[in-house]
Design a protein around this motif. Structure first.
Motif, short mmCIF file in Angstrom:
data_model
loop_
_atom_site.label_atom_id
_atom_site.label_comp_id
_atom_site.label_asym_id
_atom_site.label_seq_id
_atom_site.Cartn_x
_atom_site.Cartn_y
_atom_site.Cartn_z
N ALA A 55 1.12 -1.07 0.35
CA ALA A 55 0.36 -0.07 0.37
C ALA A 55 1.01 0.78 0.00
CB ALA A 55 -1.17 0.33 1.06
N ALA A 56 1.56 2.07 -1.02
CA ALA A 56 2.09 2.62 -1.46
C ALA A 56 1.47 3.93 -1.94
CB ALA A 56 3.78 2.21 -2.51
N SER A 57 1.61 5.06 -2.48
CA SER A 57 0.78 5.81 -2.94
C SER A 57 -0.11 5.44 -3.88
CB SER A 57 2.03 6.47 -3.66
OG SER A 57 2.43 6.10 -5.12
N THR B 16 6.28 -1.56 7.46
CA THR B 16 6.33 -0.47 7.35
C THR B 16 6.78 0.44 6.79
OG1 THR B 16 3.53 -0.66 8.43
CG2 THR B 16 4.91 1.31 7.43
N GLU C 239 6.52 6.69 6.15
CA GLU C 239 6.05 7.91 4.91
C GLU C 239 7.56 8.75 4.73
OE1 GLU C 239 1.91 10.42 4.59
OE2 GLU C 239 2.51 9.51 6.57
N GLY D 188 4.86 2.98 2.97
CA GLY D 188 3.47 1.98 3.42
C GLY D 188 4.12 0.81 3.18
N THR D 189 2.74 0.04 3.58
CA THR D 189 2.53 -0.97 4.84
C THR D 189 2.83 -1.79 3.47
OG1 THR D 189 1.02 -0.12 6.18
CG2 THR D 189 1.05 -3.30 5.74
N ALA E 218 0.36 -2.27 9.45
CA ALA E 218 0.39 -0.89 9.42
C ALA E 218 0.35 -0.67 11.38
CB ALA E 218 -0.64 0.05 8.55
N SER F 127 -4.93 2.20 6.01
CA SER F 127 -3.19 2.62 5.80
C SER F 127 -2.36 3.22 4.76
CB SER F 127 -1.99 1.05 6.17
OG SER F 127 -2.22 0.42 5.95
N LYS F 128 -3.46 3.34 3.26
CA LYS F 128 -3.31 3.28 2.06
C LYS F 128 -2.97 4.86 1.76
CE LYS F 128 -5.13 3.31 -2.45
NZ LYS F 128 -5.96 3.15 -2.79
N ARG F 129 -1.65 4.71 1.74
CA ARG F 129 -0.83 5.85 1.26
C ARG F 129 -1.32 6.69 0.06
NH1 ARG F 129 3.62 5.19 6.15
NH2 ARG F 129 2.19 4.90 7.20
#
Ligand code: MN
Length: 247
Positions: A42-44, A93, A96, A102-103, A196, A245-247
């Motif tokens: 779950a990166a950008s 994780t 950021e 991300g996770t 996360a 946790s999505k970023r």
């Protein structure tokens, strides 16, 4: 590519005083028992990192939609920098602001081989990789059978595009949504949210350097319940449950 330059891009992109990811060291070239790993990241934007061991490193592709068991479905796979074999046990994780922040969840793992009964499987895999049509068989905990990565765009650009496809065999499943069926870590049974939050963290198998071990991790190891992670959740289609946790 020269041996020492193999993971130069991986190392250059990361600040190892900030990220818990392993530093890049080229492993030994194995003739058999090659590993693969798939990490949900779950990166950008959410994607699945598909990694195949070859010549001491993990050849890596970012697959935005993840693998499909439907052999009619072709999934875009963007080649990214080679990763170290040590990355195969990484779950956690990335802070950021760091590269790939991300996770990361270990979504599947196992061994893989060349598709045919090749006399020299490694040569077969090397040739397939070089020619842009890489056929292979996965022996994972969740994914099995024959797959292929087919390069659709080659050239000087760093990020080459491939397609990840399930070959037709007994493990193919038209209409299946394997990404929605498995929402927990194959290694720790945790959801993205739990990873996360650092909840129920258990030490995943890694080299015995103890480099990233912490007392927090060690104590939570004992408290963590062991959950079955290999069975498919029958009838569950919780696709709406997205990681917080999505970023
Ligand atoms: Mn990634």
């Amino acid at each position: 590519m020269a041996e020492k330059k193999k993971l130069a891009e991986y190392n250059r992109k990361r600040n190892f005083s900030e990220t818990p990811e392993p530093e890049g060291r080229v492993g030994r070239t194995r003739r058999s028992g090659l590993h693969f790993v798939i990490q949900k990241h779950a990166a950008s934007s959410l994607h699945f990192d598909f990694r195949l061991e070859l010549d001491g490193v993990m050849k890596s592709w970012a697959v935005p939609k993840g693998p499909s068991l439907d052999s009619a479905v072709k999934r875009l796979a963007i080649q990214v920098e080679d990763h170290p074999i040590d990355y195969n046990t990484f779950e956690g994780t990335i802070p950021e602001g760091e590269y790939g922040g991300g996770t990361v969840m270990l979504w599947d793992r196992g061994s893989y081989t060349a598709a045919d009964d090749a006399t020299d499987p490694v040569a077969e895999l090397r040739n397939g990789y070089a020619s842009g049509e890489l056929s292979f068989v996965l022996h994972g905990e969740r994914l099995h059978g024959a797959w292929a990565l087919i390069r659709t765009r080659r050239g000087a650009q760093k990020q080459q595009q491939w397609l990840l496809v399930k070959r037709r065999d007994d493990d193919a499943e038209p209409g299946a949504d394997v990404v929605a069926e498995y929402e927990t870590s194959v290694a720790t049974g945790r959801t993205m949210e739990e990873i996360a939050a650092g909840a129920g963290e258990r030490t995943v198998r890694k080299r015995a350097t103890g480099k990233r071990a912490s007392s927090k991790r060690a104590s939570s190891d004992r408290a963590a319940p062991k959950r079955a992670t290999s069975k498919r959740v029958s009838g569950k289609r919780a696709a709406s449950k997205r990681p917080a946790s999505k970023r």
